[in-house]
Design an enzyme around this catalytic site. Structure first.
Site, PDB file in Angstrom:
ATOM      1  N   HIS A  33       8.993  28.144  14.142  1.00 37.77           N
ATOM      2  CA  HIS A  33       9.984  28.916  14.431  1.00 37.77           C
ATOM      3  C   HIS A  33       9.708  29.765  13.280  1.00 37.77           C
ATOM      4  CE1 HIS A  33      13.934  29.569  13.135  1.00 37.77           C
ATOM      5  NE2 HIS A  33      14.567  29.989  14.722  1.00 37.77           N
ATOM      6  N   GLU A  60       6.052  31.829  17.867  1.00 37.25           N
ATOM      7  CA  GLU A  60       7.562  31.745  17.767  1.00 37.25           C
ATOM      8  C   GLU A  60       7.800  33.629  16.819  1.00 37.25           C
ATOM      9  OE1 GLU A  60      12.564  31.878  17.843  1.00 37.25           O
ATOM     10  OE2 GLU A  60      10.987  31.793  16.507  1.00 37.25           O
ATOM     11  N   ASP A  62       9.977  36.598  15.974  1.00 32.21           N
ATOM     12  CA  ASP A  62      11.413  37.258  16.769  1.00 32.21           C
ATOM     13  C   ASP A  62      11.094  38.715  16.758  1.00 32.21           C
ATOM     14  OD1 ASP A  62      12.715  34.795  17.063  1.00 32.21           O
ATOM     15  OD2 ASP A  62      13.557  35.131  14.886  1.00 32.21           O
ATOM     16  N   HIS A  75      13.266  39.039  11.824  1.00 32.08           N
ATOM     17  CA  HIS A  75      14.401  37.469  12.818  1.00 32.08           C
ATOM     18  C   HIS A  75      15.608  38.168  13.222  1.00 32.08           C
ATOM     19  CE1 HIS A  75      17.286  34.562  13.316  1.00 32.08           C
ATOM     20  NE2 HIS A  75      17.456  34.725  11.921  1.00 32.08           N
ATOM     21  N   GLU A 169      11.075  35.788  21.341  1.00 31.81           N
ATOM     22  CA  GLU A 169      12.279  36.208  21.035  1.00 31.81           C
ATOM     23  C   GLU A 169      12.097  38.186  21.409  1.00 31.81           C
ATOM     24  OE1 GLU A 169      16.791  35.301  19.804  1.00 31.81           O
ATOM     25  OE2 GLU A 169      14.659  34.572  18.781  1.00 31.81           O
TER      26      GLU A 169
END
Length: 347
Positions: A33, A60, A62, A75, A169
């Protein structure tokens, strides 16, 4: 708290189902994450590399766009909490207020900077009170582009001989399209094409909004994940709640455009630690279930799993991971992939 203790006691003596029954052909995947964000400032190449070195299956990033249309890893598009932008007097006039997904936000926004300007900034730990050890690395790392992250992944694949997945993401795509005229769906598809990343490669694309995922489903064959939290609903579907989307009927609708859900742990486990109906219903709809987010500090754990010495002290994260595995999740987002990998191996 008693309910959690009872659940943990039962797990201690129960036989966990075989890994094949928990994930897609194996144990739940471990998704780093924001990288190994429990050990390095999030969304830096150092954080991603540490996660890869610890054995994470996926990392991951963002993604948000710069003014000149380059995807970078943050983020949020507002960066005062994760960079030293406030220390740059040349950017003082860039500070402003914007209403992002219905919330008034003050600060500096990635979409107001060119890539060249953005790369004069340096990353900072977002949670220095809880993670003071991470703050030691403040000022050392720049903001990476998606292309740089892919380059790192390929270098580490060559070094280790194993495939390393990407799990990007898209952040606030509707807001960015309406406010800045930047289409992050287009940008991501162009970036994936440029980097030669195919749908058959280990990649999931995730978003809290619905329409960007539907557009991706229409235009590509990449595996898509609908994110959902315990509260609220998608910013691009006013009046719709995530709770409604996680009912059997809602999950059947998600399955029309996505391959899985990324669900907050609170919607997957009851207060007593037992599974809610969501995992079984999602699997019945043909969807994978990836849980977010496993974090080691007491501040993020249920009271029964907290240990003494305050919010920043480590609690019993391994017990929560065991509950998620028993619930049948297919993947787990975590800030400390090394610990999650070790706990998975010791199941």
């Amino acid at each position: 708290m008693l309910k959690w203790l009872v659940a943990l006691a039962l797990l201690a003596t129960a036989q966990v189902a075989p890994a094949q029954a928990q994930g897609q052909g194996g144990a739940p995947i471990v998704i780093a994450h924001r990288g190994a964000s429990g050990e390095r400032p999030e969304h830096t190449l150092a954080s991603y590399e540490r996660a890869i070195d610890q054995g994470a299956d996926y990392i991951e990033p963002d993604l948000v766009p710069t003014k000149d249309g380059v995807l970078v890893a943050r983020h949020e598009n507002e960066i005062s909490g994760t960079t030293d932008v406030a220390d740059h007097p040349e950017f003082a006039d860039r500070r402003r207020a914007k209403t992002v997904d219905g919330e008034l936000v003050n600060g500096w926004f990635v979409e107001d900077f060119t890539l060249a300007e953005l790369q004069t900034l340096h990353a900072r730990e977002r949670l220095p009170g809880l993670r003071p050890a991470n703050a030691r690395f403040d000022g050392l790392y720049s903001i990476p582009t998606f292309a740089q992250i892919v380059k790192l992944v390929r270098a580490k694949e060559a070094e280790t001989g194993r495939k390393i997945g990407l799990y990007p993401e898209l952040k606030h795509p509707q807001f960015l399209l309406q406010d800045a005229g930047i289409d992050t769906v287009d940008l991501l598809l162009l970036a994936l094409k440029k980097e030669g990343i195919e749908p058959a490669d280990p990649i999931f694309i995730q978003c809290f909004e619905v329409e960007p995922l539907r557009r991706l489903a229409q235009r590509s064959d990449y595996r898509l994940v609908q994110l959902a939290s315990a509260d609220g609903g998608p910013a691009d579907m006013p009046g719709t709640t995530y709770a409604e989307m996680l009912t059997p009927a809602g999950l059947a609708d998600i399955a029309k455009y996505a391959d899985g859900i990324g669900a907050e742990i609170r919607v997957l486990l009851t207060d007593g630690g037992s599974p809610t109906p969501v995992v079984a219903a999602a699997h019945a709809a043909g969807l994978r279930v990836h849980a977010w987010t496993l974090r080691p500090e007491n501040a993020f754990l249920p009271p029964a799993l907290q240990q003494p010495r305050g919010e920043a002290a480590p609690g019993n994260m391994a017990a929560l991971q065991k509950l998620l595995i028993a619930a049948g999740v297919d993947g787990i987002f975590t800030d400390v992939p090394g610990q999650a990998i070790a706990a998975r191996a010791a199941k």
